[in-house]
Design a protein around this motif. Structure first.
Motif, PDB file in Angstrom:
ATOM      1  N   VAL A 236       0.855  -1.185   0.000  1.00 50.26           N
ATOM      2  CA  VAL A 236       0.000   0.000   0.000  1.00 50.26           C
ATOM      3  C   VAL A 236       0.891   1.233   0.000  1.00 50.26           C
ATOM      4  O   VAL A 236       1.763   1.369   0.865  1.00 50.26           O
ATOM      5  N   GLY A 237       0.696   2.099  -0.967  1.00 47.04           N
ATOM      6  CA  GLY A 237       1.420   3.363  -1.028  1.00 47.04           C
ATOM      7  C   GLY A 237       0.470   4.511  -0.780  1.00 47.04           C
ATOM      8  O   GLY A 237      -0.725   4.415  -1.072  1.00 47.04           O
ATOM      9  N   ALA A 238       0.980   5.597  -0.217  1.00 48.09           N
ATOM     10  CA  ALA A 238       0.147   6.777   0.035  1.00 48.09           C
ATOM     11  C   ALA A 238       0.924   8.032  -0.311  1.00 48.09           C
ATOM     12  O   ALA A 238       2.129   8.121  -0.063  1.00 48.09           O
ATOM     13  N   VAL A 239       0.223   8.997  -0.899  1.00 47.19           N
ATOM     14  CA  VAL A 239       0.782  10.305  -1.234  1.00 47.19           C
ATOM     15  C   VAL A 239       0.046  11.349  -0.412  1.00 47.19           C
ATOM     16  O   VAL A 239      -1.190  11.382  -0.392  1.00 47.19           O
ATOM     17  N   LEU A 240       0.817  12.195   0.297  1.00 53.35           N
ATOM     18  CA  LEU A 240       0.253  13.278   1.095  1.00 53.35           C
ATOM     19  C   LEU A 240       0.767  14.603   0.562  1.00 53.35           C
ATOM     20  O   LEU A 240       1.873  14.670   0.011  1.00 53.35           O
ATOM     21  N   ASP A 241      -0.035  15.656   0.735  1.00 50.74           N
ATOM     22  CA  ASP A 241       0.427  16.983   0.330  1.00 50.74           C
ATOM     23  C   ASP A 241       1.235  17.614   1.462  1.00 50.74           C
ATOM     24  O   ASP A 241       1.460  17.003   2.509  1.00 50.74           O
ATOM     25  N   ALA A 242       1.675  18.848   1.262  1.00 45.72           N
ATOM     26  CA  ALA A 242       2.555  19.501   2.235  1.00 45.72           C
ATOM     27  C   ALA A 242       1.880  19.727   3.573  1.00 45.72           C
ATOM     28  O   ALA A 242       2.557  19.860   4.600  1.00 45.72           O
ATOM     29  N   ALA A 243       0.549  19.755   3.610  1.00 45.25           N
ATOM     30  CA  ALA A 243      -0.175  19.938   4.865  1.00 45.25           C
ATOM     31  C   ALA A 243      -0.487  18.617   5.549  1.00 45.25           C
ATOM     32  O   ALA A 243      -1.124  18.603   6.602  1.00 45.25           O
ATOM     33  N   GLY A 244      -0.061  17.501   4.949  1.00 47.04           N
ATOM     34  CA  GLY A 244      -0.295  16.194   5.543  1.00 47.04           C
ATOM     35  C   GLY A 244      -1.625  15.581   5.174  1.00 47.04           C
ATOM     36  O   GLY A 244      -2.019  14.547   5.725  1.00 47.04           O
ATOM     37  N   ARG A 245      -2.359  16.174   4.221  1.00 49.75           N
ATOM     38  CA  ARG A 245      -3.643  15.606   3.805  1.00 49.75           C
ATOM     39  C   ARG A 245      -3.415  14.512   2.755  1.00 49.75           C
ATOM     40  O   ARG A 245      -2.662  14.703   1.812  1.00 49.75           O
ATOM     41  N   PRO A 246      -4.089  13.363   2.900  1.00 45.88           N
ATOM     42  CA  PRO A 246      -3.938  12.282   1.916  1.00 45.88           C
ATOM     43  C   PRO A 246      -4.466  12.693   0.546  1.00 45.88           C
ATOM     44  O   PRO A 246      -5.566  13.246   0.424  1.00 45.88           O
ATOM     45  N   LEU A 247      -3.685  12.436  -0.494  1.00 46.08           N
ATOM     46  CA  LEU A 247      -4.084  12.746  -1.867  1.00 46.08           C
ATOM     47  C   LEU A 247      -4.549  11.513  -2.611  1.00 46.08           C
ATOM     48  O   LEU A 247      -5.565  11.525  -3.285  1.00 46.08           O
ATOM     49  N   CYS A 248      -3.752  10.451  -2.542  1.00 47.36           N
ATOM     50  CA  CYS A 248      -4.120   9.239  -3.255  1.00 47.36           C
ATOM     51  C   CYS A 248      -3.418   8.045  -2.640  1.00 47.36           C
ATOM     52  O   CYS A 248      -2.466   8.193  -1.861  1.00 47.36           O
ATOM     53  N   SER A 249      -3.897   6.869  -2.992  1.00 51.32           N
ATOM     54  CA  SER A 249      -3.311   5.630  -2.494  1.00 51.32           C
ATOM     55  C   SER A 249      -3.019   4.719  -3.675  1.00 51.32           C
ATOM     56  O   SER A 249      -3.620   4.854  -4.740  1.00 51.32           O
ATOM     57  N   GLU A 250      -2.086   3.806  -3.486  1.00 53.96           N
ATOM     58  CA  GLU A 250      -1.748   2.813  -4.506  1.00 53.96           C
ATOM     59  C   GLU A 250      -1.795   1.439  -3.858  1.00 53.96           C
ATOM     60  O   GLU A 250      -1.282   1.241  -2.747  1.00 53.96           O
ATOM     61  N   LEU A 251      -2.408   0.489  -4.527  1.00 54.29           N
ATOM     62  CA  LEU A 251      -2.597  -0.860  -4.001  1.00 54.29           C
ATOM     63  C   LEU A 251      -1.998  -1.845  -4.994  1.00 54.29           C
ATOM     64  O   LEU A 251      -2.535  -2.036  -6.089  1.00 54.29           O
ATOM     65  N   TRP A 252      -0.894  -2.478  -4.611  1.00 57.13           N
ATOM     66  CA  TRP A 252      -0.131  -3.315  -5.530  1.00 57.13           C
ATOM     67  C   TRP A 252       0.085  -4.708  -4.956  1.00 57.13           C
ATOM     68  O   TRP A 252       0.004  -4.916  -3.742  1.00 57.13           O
ATOM     69  N   PRO A 253       0.420  -5.694  -5.820  1.00 58.45           N
ATOM     70  CA  PRO A 253       0.762  -7.026  -5.332  1.00 58.45           C
ATOM     71  C   PRO A 253       1.925  -6.976  -4.345  1.00 58.45           C
ATOM     72  O   PRO A 253       2.786  -6.085  -4.405  1.00 58.45           O
TER      73      PRO A 253
END
Length: 554
Positions: A236-253
């Motif tokens: 599971v990957g996660a991208v956050l912006d500079a304020a710490g808010r979640p932007l998107c997630s990645e779900l991989w094998p």
């Protein structure tokens, strides 16, 4: 305010009086005189006045009756979670985004309500989706009354369903584009319109293991950050912006390595989010020569701050850390345990590659003391015989063999001391070294987000057998994190740190009860406690009166 009698001549008069403080002394001010007591009693006007005032005394009368056990409780529902997070659900644009994507679908139930119920359950009683159906019976959650377990499973499957082939443009090499990707991109466009453009993002990954098989493709063996290499897992990957808010997630094998994940995420941000200039901050596992070359490719033009592996990368180990030079203080030693950690930095160039060596003296002391404790324990074990060392991995790196015996390797101890309290960054930014180091330390927001997903929100257990329902299950934790971060951000802006575990209990304690007494039905609301009032205020929710009359018998 109270009522008193005032004697004037041979008559007594009834007065309404109010106490007020004037120049530090309490004085009584007459608000009004109701009339002569004898005339009020003779004309029954006093009884009429009391009956009239009684209509406005339901609050105290009902509460007194309830405390005395003289009411019949017909229903009791917890209202705090629904009130706060329903408002944030709408204001963050999640409801609008889901309804837009669902407008051409013909479900016989409200998918949007099923997703909201699952997300709310993940926040307040994390665990299996199966439990959400029974959990909601104790809560007031608008529009969830008719939802069944099968509806929750179908909603999860919709969130994780693959998009048609024409919409697969921009998919990562490891997983197809799904409905949840469209939701993330829609939410970002709403946020971008409300706030500002994206210029700095934090990215990190973790692993989540499965108790079951783990779907058709997601469940694979790989490097387990949960220390469960015996079980299939997903990344599971996660991208956050500079304020710490979640932007998107990645779900991989689960066999997707960290070093292969960064560039696909950057490409998705550029192509699907429409972000063309950004700086990526990522942890040590993301760095490789190929990754850096790909980020600097003219078509991407992405800047980076990447953690470097001090022990594994020869250039860092043998050249960067071997260079002399003074450190510059960024943060002094802290004066209290709550102060920011001390930090020193120095800049090192190897050809055209820029490195920032960072030193935390507190961590350096801790590393040294930990190592000294290991050495002391090693010396004791060696005196007891070599069998005492069998199976202890912590000892191995400080030992060397001499024939059939072992001894402490002093050279390894000296080499390990070079790393005490340090971390090394590689960057192509022109920022001051101190600013680069501070930006990287903010990456811990992502790590804290993962701790929220895996502990506070408790994404496990995952028993689903299909890829799409697994994706939907994990994505609901991502949406829960979006709401949680929004609430905590709003509350902290108004002042003070907020502990979610305590706030969750405070919100969960807010109840409404339908009670019946003296032939009438009322709604009673319990008082807010702890931080619940602040949370309601931050979400923009007004509670209204604590006692409401529903009906009276004819």
């Amino acid at each position: 305010m109270f009522v008193r009698t005032k004697r004037s001549g041979q008559y007594s008069y009834l007065q309404v009086v109010h106490n007020e403080r004037v120049d530090g002394r309490v004085r009584q001010r007459v608000i009004g005189t109701l009339g002569r007591v004898d005339e009020l009693q003779a004309s029954a006007q006093l009884d009429g006045l009391l009956n009239s005032l009684g209509r406005f005394a339901d609050h105290s009368a009902v509460l007194s009756a309830h405390r005395a056990g003289e009411t019949e409780v017909e229903e009791a529902l917890r209202i705090g979670p629904g009130l706060v997070f329903e408002r944030l659900w709408r204001e963050c644009g999640i409801q609008r985004t889901l309804e837009r994507l669902l407008q051409d679908r013909k479900f016989e139930f409200s998918v949007e309500r099923a997703v909201f119920l699952t997300v709310l359950h993940r926040l307040f009683a994390p665990g299996s989706d199966r439990a959400a159906e029974m959990w909601r019976e104790r809560y007031r959650i608008e529009g969830s009354e008719e939802l069944q377990l099968q509806h929750l499973y179908r909603a999860m499957a919709w969130l994780g369903a693959e998009l048609p082939p024409p919409q697969q443009v921009g998919a990562t090499p490891f997983a197809p584009r799904t409905t949840k990707d469209e939701i993330e991109e829609g939410l970002f466009q709403i946020r971008r319109d409300l706030f500002s453009s994206l210029d700095l993002v934090f990215f990190d990954t973790t692993s989540i293991y499965f108790e079951g098989r783990g779907g058709e493709t997601l469940g694979q063996r790989g490097h387990s950050k949960d220390h469960r290499p015996d079980l299939p897992q997903m990344v599971v990957g996660a991208v956050l912006d500079a304020a710490g808010r979640p932007l998107c997630s990645e779900l991989w094998p689960g066999n997707t390595t960290d070093v292969r994940t960064l560039v696909p995420v950057v490409d998705r941000l550029r192509t699907r989010f429409g972000v063309h200039e950004l700086c990526v901050v990522a942890d040590r596992g993301m760095i490789s020569k190929g990754t850096i070359e790909a980020l600097q490719d003219g078509t991407r033009n992405v800047r980076y701050i990447l953690g470097a592996r001090m022990r594994r990368v020869k250039e860092v180990r043998d050249e960067v850390l071997a260079r002399g030079g003074r450190y510059r203080e960024v943060r002094p030693p802290r004066q209290s345990s709550k102060g920011p950690a001390p930090l020193q930095v120095k800049e090192v160039w190897v050809e055209d590659r820029r490195y920032i060596v960072c030193l935390n003296e507190e961590e350096a002391r801790k590393d040294r003391l930990d190592r000294e404790a290991i050495v002391a324990s090693l010396e004791k074990k060696l005196s007891q015989g070599e069998k005492a060392l069998v199976g202890n991995k912590g000892y191995r790196r400080f030992l060397t063999s001499t024939g059939n015996s072992f001894r402490i390797d002093r050279a390894k101890l000296e080499q390990e001391a070079r790393y005490d309290g340090k971390f090394v960054l590689q960057t192509d930014l022109d920022l001051d070294a101190a600013d680069v180091a501070l930006r990287y330390k903010e990456l811990w927001q992502v790590e804290a987000a993962f701790r929220s997903v895996k502990s506070v929100l408790d994404t496990r257990p995952i028993y689903h057998q299909k890829d799409e329902t697994i994706r939907g299950h994990v994505f609901c934790s991502f949406l829960a994190l979006v709401l949680l971060k929004e609430l905590l951000h709003r509350m902290e802006e108004k002042g003070g740190h907020v502990e979610w575990a305590r706030l969750r209990e405070d919100l969960d304690a807010l109840e409404e009860m339908k009670v019946r007494t003296t032939g009438r039905s009322f709604i009673l609301r319990t008082p807010t406690r702890g931080d619940a009032g602040r949370a309601l205020q931050a979400a923009g929710v007004a509670l209204g009166p604590s006692v409401r009359l529903l009906s009276s018998d004819p």
